[in-house]
Design a protein around this motif. Structure first.
Motif, short mmCIF file in Angstrom:
data_model
loop_
_atom_site.label_atom_id
_atom_site.label_comp_id
_atom_site.label_asym_id
_atom_site.label_seq_id
_atom_site.Cartn_x
_atom_site.Cartn_y
_atom_site.Cartn_z
N LEU A 1 0.83 -1.21 0.00
CA LEU A 1 0.00 0.00 0.00
C LEU A 1 0.86 1.26 0.00
O LEU A 1 0.54 2.26 -0.65
N LYS A 2 1.95 1.21 0.75
CA LYS A 2 2.85 2.36 0.84
C LYS A 2 3.41 2.69 -0.54
O LYS A 2 3.50 3.85 -0.93
N GLU B 1 2.05 1.85 -3.49
CA GLU B 1 0.96 2.33 -4.35
C GLU B 1 0.65 3.81 -4.10
O GLU B 1 0.34 4.55 -5.01
N ARG B 2 0.71 4.20 -2.83
CA ARG B 2 0.31 5.57 -2.46
C ARG B 2 1.49 6.55 -2.43
O ARG B 2 1.29 7.71 -2.14
N ALA C 1 3.74 6.59 -0.02
CA ALA C 1 3.54 7.04 1.37
C ALA C 1 4.75 6.70 2.24
O ALA C 1 5.52 5.79 1.92
N ASP D 1 3.99 11.54 -1.11
CA ASP D 1 2.69 12.21 -1.31
C ASP D 1 1.82 12.09 -0.07
O ASP D 1 0.93 12.91 0.18
N VAL D 2 2.05 11.00 0.68
CA VAL D 2 1.19 10.70 1.83
C VAL D 2 2.07 10.43 3.05
O VAL D 2 3.09 9.72 2.95
N THR E 1 -0.84 14.60 1.83
CA THR E 1 -1.99 14.09 2.57
C THR E 1 -1.46 13.47 3.85
O THR E 1 -0.65 12.54 3.80
N LEU F 1 -4.31 3.55 4.86
CA LEU F 1 -3.74 3.62 3.50
C LEU F 1 -4.74 3.16 2.44
O LEU F 1 -4.74 3.67 1.32
N GLU F 2 -5.59 2.21 2.80
CA GLU F 2 -6.61 1.74 1.84
C GLU F 2 -7.66 2.81 1.59
O GLU F 2 -8.01 3.11 0.46
N MET G 1 -7.57 6.04 2.67
CA MET G 1 -7.04 7.42 2.71
C MET G 1 -7.79 8.25 3.76
O MET G 1 -8.09 9.43 3.57
#
Ligand code: 13P
Ligand code: SF4
Length: 304
Positions: free
Chosen positions: A12-13, A15-16, A18, A53-54, A75, A273-274, A276
């Motif tokens: 997830l990190k 993908e985002r 983050a 970004d996150v 974010t 993370l899923e 947001m």
């Protein structure tokens, strides 16, 4: 096959785009998956410098809010919105404005453990790492220091400036009593005593030194002592032990726990993370003024 939770978080990190920032009091499982584990100052510095970004902030509300103030284009997510700091709730912007009227010449120094609105009313922020340096760096001779009275008394004993105190405390650190240090010392006579400056003055007096949580980590590494009594929230023992496997660490009190710091779990990080959520945003008028106080602090940097 369903991936193991830390792997799922890594996916997830990516993908985002983050990063996960975690305070030294977080559960071990959170510290283990974080990109950076540190104290309030280190976390603010990382948030300001990151190009992610996150930011998933595993700590308490004022820490996530500071990250958002410093990096409004990112974010900032809190895995659990109930993770608040009771000390930060001990002062409001309105109450601070009223106090400022009583001391028009005082420079207002606010501990980062405050809301964005309180920071916006302050001249400069500080953390436990740099509070003494910050106060000593000021031009004025009178300082209104909010909201932690224990930290403010500690600063007052290390400066020639006149310090006006506010009546806030951290319930977790205030819980540690002089008697706890004395009994820990009786049990471990060779141990060095390190405490956090949020502790009561009579507790700090019995200690060998007082440091921010990162200051404690650095000190434990460089000290020649092999045993330590630690006067702060017990979560820090995880990192102390992990980074110093040949040394021994004893909590000054094993119930010195900040319950809100413990609300973040791997599950909640993955969910943040899923989905947001939960996003932290500060209204622009407040943010810009609060950022000025934080930036002034970041210019001074670390003090321990
Ligand atoms: P540090 O900045 O030393 O990590 O302290 C933060 C905090 O909330 C202590 O209770
Ligand atoms: Fe706030 Fe104390 Fe918890 Fe730190 S340990 S977050 S100061 S309540």
């Amino acid at each position: 096959m369903v991936p193991h939770m830390p792997e799922r978080i890594c996916q997830l990190k990516e993908e985002r785009n983050a990063i996960i920032l975690a305070h030294n009091y977080q559960l071990g499982e959170i510290q283990d998956i974080a990109d950076y584990v540190g104290d309030s100052l280190g976390l603010s510095q990382k948030a300001a410098a990151s190009d992610a970004d996150v930011i998933v902030f595993c700590g308490v509300d004022f820490m996530a809010e500071s990250a958002s103030i410093l990096s409004p284009d990112k974010t900032v997510l809190m895995p659990d919105m109930s993770a608040t700091c009771p000390m930060a709730a001990m002062i409001t912007a309105e109450a601070l404005r009223a106090e400022k009227e009583k001391y028009p010449d005082a420079v207002v120094v606010c501990y980062v453990n405050t809301s964005a609105e309180v920071k916006a009313e302050s001249d400069i922020c500080c953390t436990s790492s740099n509070a003494i340096n910050i106060v000593n760096s000021l031009e004025g001779e009178q300082v209104l220091f909010v909201p932690d009275k224990n930290l403010s008394l500690y600063v007052a004993s290390n400066t020639d400036k006149e310090v006006i105190h506010w009546n806030g405390i951290c319930p977790t650190h205030h819980y540690i009593l002089r008697g706890d240090i004395l009994s820990a010392k009786a049990k471990h006579p060779d141990a060095e005593v390190i405490v956090h400056p949020e502790c009561r003055p009579e507790v700090i007096e019995l200690a060998d030194c007082a440091f921010s949580t990162d200051g404690m980590i650095q000190h434990a590494k460089r000290s020649s002592a092999e045993e330590f009594i630690i006067g702060t929230e017990v979560g820090i023992l995880y990192r102390l032990q992990k980074e110093n496997p040949n040394k021994k660490f004893y909590p000054a009190h094993d119930r010195a726990i900040c319950p809100n710091m413990k609300l973040n779990t791997l599950d909640k990080v993955a969910r943040a993370l899923e989905s947001m959520e939960h996003q932290i945003r500060v209204p622009e008028g407040v943010r810009a003024r609060a950022k000025r106080a934080l930036d002034r602090m970041l210019e001074v940097g670390r003090g321990d």
